[in-house]
Design a protein around this motif. Sequence first.
Motif, PDB file in Angstrom:
ATOM      1  N   SER A   1       5.707 -82.031  60.343  1.00 15.95           N
ATOM      2  CA  SER A   1       5.961 -82.785  61.567  1.00 15.95           C
ATOM      3  C   SER A   1       5.133 -82.102  62.648  1.00 15.95           C
ATOM      4  O   SER A   1       5.249 -80.904  62.818  1.00 15.95           O
ATOM      5  CB  SER A   1       7.423 -82.700  61.985  1.00 15.95           C
ATOM      6  N   PHE A   2       4.297 -82.864  63.334  1.00 13.01           N
ATOM      7  CA  PHE A   2       3.498 -82.247  64.394  1.00 13.01           C
ATOM      8  C   PHE A   2       3.848 -82.883  65.738  1.00 13.01           C
ATOM      9  O   PHE A   2       4.258 -84.047  65.791  1.00 13.01           O
ATOM     10  CB  PHE A   2       2.002 -82.306  64.075  1.00 13.01           C
TER      11      PHE A   2
ATOM     12  N   ALA B   1      -1.869 -81.285  52.011  1.00 16.09           N
ATOM     13  CA  ALA B   1      -1.009 -80.155  52.339  1.00 16.09           C
ATOM     14  C   ALA B   1      -0.256 -80.357  53.652  1.00 16.09           C
ATOM     15  O   ALA B   1       0.774 -79.740  53.876  1.00 16.09           O
ATOM     16  CB  ALA B   1      -1.843 -78.884  52.428  1.00 16.09           C
ATOM     17  N   VAL B   2      -0.770 -81.206  54.536  1.00 19.28           N
ATOM     18  CA  VAL B   2      -0.132 -81.344  55.842  1.00 19.28           C
ATOM     19  C   VAL B   2       0.681 -82.626  55.981  1.00 19.28           C
ATOM     20  O   VAL B   2       1.287 -82.873  57.005  1.00 19.28           O
ATOM     21  CB  VAL B   2      -1.159 -81.275  57.007  1.00 19.28           C
TER      22      VAL B   2
ATOM     23  N   ASN C   1       6.239 -87.271  61.765  1.00 20.42           N
ATOM     24  CA  ASN C   1       6.165 -86.924  60.348  1.00 20.42           C
ATOM     25  C   ASN C   1       5.580 -88.100  59.561  1.00 20.42           C
ATOM     26  O   ASN C   1       6.195 -89.164  59.470  1.00 20.42           O
ATOM     27  CB  ASN C   1       7.565 -86.559  59.812  1.00 20.42           C
ATOM     28  N   VAL C   2       4.388 -87.912  59.023  1.00 20.40           N
ATOM     29  CA  VAL C   2       3.655 -88.996  58.360  1.00 20.40           C
ATOM     30  C   VAL C   2       4.373 -89.484  57.108  1.00 20.40           C
ATOM     31  O   VAL C   2       4.549 -90.686  56.906  1.00 20.40           O
ATOM     32  CB  VAL C   2       2.223 -88.507  58.007  1.00 20.40           C
ATOM     33  N   SER C   3       4.831 -88.544  56.280  1.00 15.94           N
ATOM     34  CA  SER C   3       5.401 -88.976  55.003  1.00 15.94           C
ATOM     35  C   SER C   3       6.753 -89.660  55.175  1.00 15.94           C
ATOM     36  O   SER C   3       7.127 -90.509  54.377  1.00 15.94           O
ATOM     37  CB  SER C   3       5.496 -87.812  54.019  1.00 15.94           C
ATOM     38  N   LEU C   4       7.483 -89.319  56.252  1.00 21.66           N
ATOM     39  CA  LEU C   4       8.768 -89.987  56.486  1.00 21.66           C
ATOM     40  C   LEU C   4       8.604 -91.218  57.379  1.00 21.66           C
ATOM     41  O   LEU C   4       9.549 -91.966  57.601  1.00 21.66           O
ATOM     42  CB  LEU C   4       9.773 -89.017  57.105  1.00 21.66           C
ATOM     43  N   GLY C   5       7.404 -91.405  57.925  1.00 15.15           N
ATOM     44  CA  GLY C   5       7.121 -92.606  58.698  1.00 15.15           C
ATOM     45  C   GLY C   5       7.858 -92.683  60.026  1.00 15.15           C
ATOM     46  O   GLY C   5       8.390 -93.740  60.379  1.00 15.15           O
TER      47      GLY C   5
ATOM     48  N   LEU D   1      -2.520 -91.850  63.504  1.00 17.80           N
ATOM     49  CA  LEU D   1      -2.763 -93.064  62.721  1.00 17.80           C
ATOM     50  C   LEU D   1      -3.697 -92.836  61.547  1.00 17.80           C
ATOM     51  O   LEU D   1      -3.522 -93.426  60.486  1.00 17.80           O
ATOM     52  CB  LEU D   1      -3.266 -94.184  63.626  1.00 17.80           C
ATOM     53  N   ARG D   2      -4.663 -91.938  61.718  1.00 17.55           N
ATOM     54  CA  ARG D   2      -5.555 -91.682  60.582  1.00 17.55           C
ATOM     55  C   ARG D   2      -4.789 -91.014  59.447  1.00 17.55           C
ATOM     56  O   ARG D   2      -5.007 -91.291  58.282  1.00 17.55           O
ATOM     57  CB  ARG D   2      -6.748 -90.856  61.033  1.00 17.55           C
ATOM     58  N   ARG D   3      -3.881 -90.129  59.781  1.00 20.64           N
ATOM     59  CA  ARG D   3      -3.062 -89.500  58.727  1.00 20.64           C
ATOM     60  C   ARG D   3      -2.121 -90.532  58.105  1.00 20.64           C
ATOM     61  O   ARG D   3      -1.884 -90.543  56.905  1.00 20.64           O
ATOM     62  CB  ARG D   3      -2.224 -88.364  59.316  1.00 20.64           C
ATOM     63  N   PHE D   4      -1.595 -91.398  58.954  1.00 17.50           N
ATOM     64  CA  PHE D   4      -0.646 -92.411  58.489  1.00 17.50           C
ATOM     65  C   PHE D   4      -1.343 -93.407  57.551  1.00 17.50           C
ATOM     66  O   PHE D   4      -0.818 -93.778  56.497  1.00 17.50           O
ATOM     67  CB  PHE D   4      -0.048 -93.115  59.711  1.00 17.50           C
TER      68      PHE D   4
END
Length: 266
Positions: free
Chosen positions: A203-204, A198-199, A170-174, A242-245
């Motif tokens: 969690s992916f 939007a994504v 999950n990017v936003s929760l790190g 990592l690109r999303r992060f």
Amino acid sequence: MSATKTLAFILKTQDYRDTSILGDFYTRDFGKIKGIVKGVRDARGRYGSTLEPFSLNEILFYKRKRGGDLHQVTQVELVNHFLKVREDIERLSYASYFIQLVNELVEVEQSGPEIFDLLNDSFRFLSSGASPKRCARIFELKLFGLLGLMPEIHACVSCQKDDPEPAYFNVSLGGIHCKNCRTDQARLSTPLKTEPSAVLGTSFPVSRGTLNFLEHVRRSEVKELRRVKVAQEVGEELEKILRRFVDFHLTNKLKSVVFMEKMGLF
Ligand SMILES: [Zn+2]
């Protein structure tokens, strides 16, 4: 005012008035500083450097005690131009990405030789002929680690379950989620390119291989990672994560990233 000598990477320069240059430097001893190099554009011969981004220089500057953070840089001597990186458009673009990322994420006067050493090791790594993509993933992870932003990869960020299997990033929760805590399953297949914002809450799935690689990078020195092999699936998954992060932690897309996407390099 006292004169101070230190090694510094040039992060960014900009012409100022008729003959001066304003620069952002990442120094070994004082972290990121802002400096003005006076008279440099009418007398290049006075300096042993052309002040190009990501070149390594020894600089002499007068540290300003009060009234702003712009220091006067009076000497710039080129130490390493990283010619092998400059000769190749892909390596050159990645090197630009590294300094833009540091310039964007690191505050002025935030000290720390570790980020200087990371830049130094990474430009050497890029010069060595190693895959620029692998070098970038290691750089991103190490930089996030040094800035205290390393994702949590051992326990679910919501319920603290250890080493959940399967795991979801999950990017936003790190960090990772377990199966029960993952969010927005319906959007798992949403392609990043259509609507990044939007994504971010999604969690992916993330494989054990990728989590193991993240842990390996976290524990190892950049020098030790030069020869590390990465399976193709792990490489692709890492890039996606990592690109999303990175995007999540930046306000605007970096110029180097826009360029690399246009050229199909990133
Ligand atoms: Zn959980």
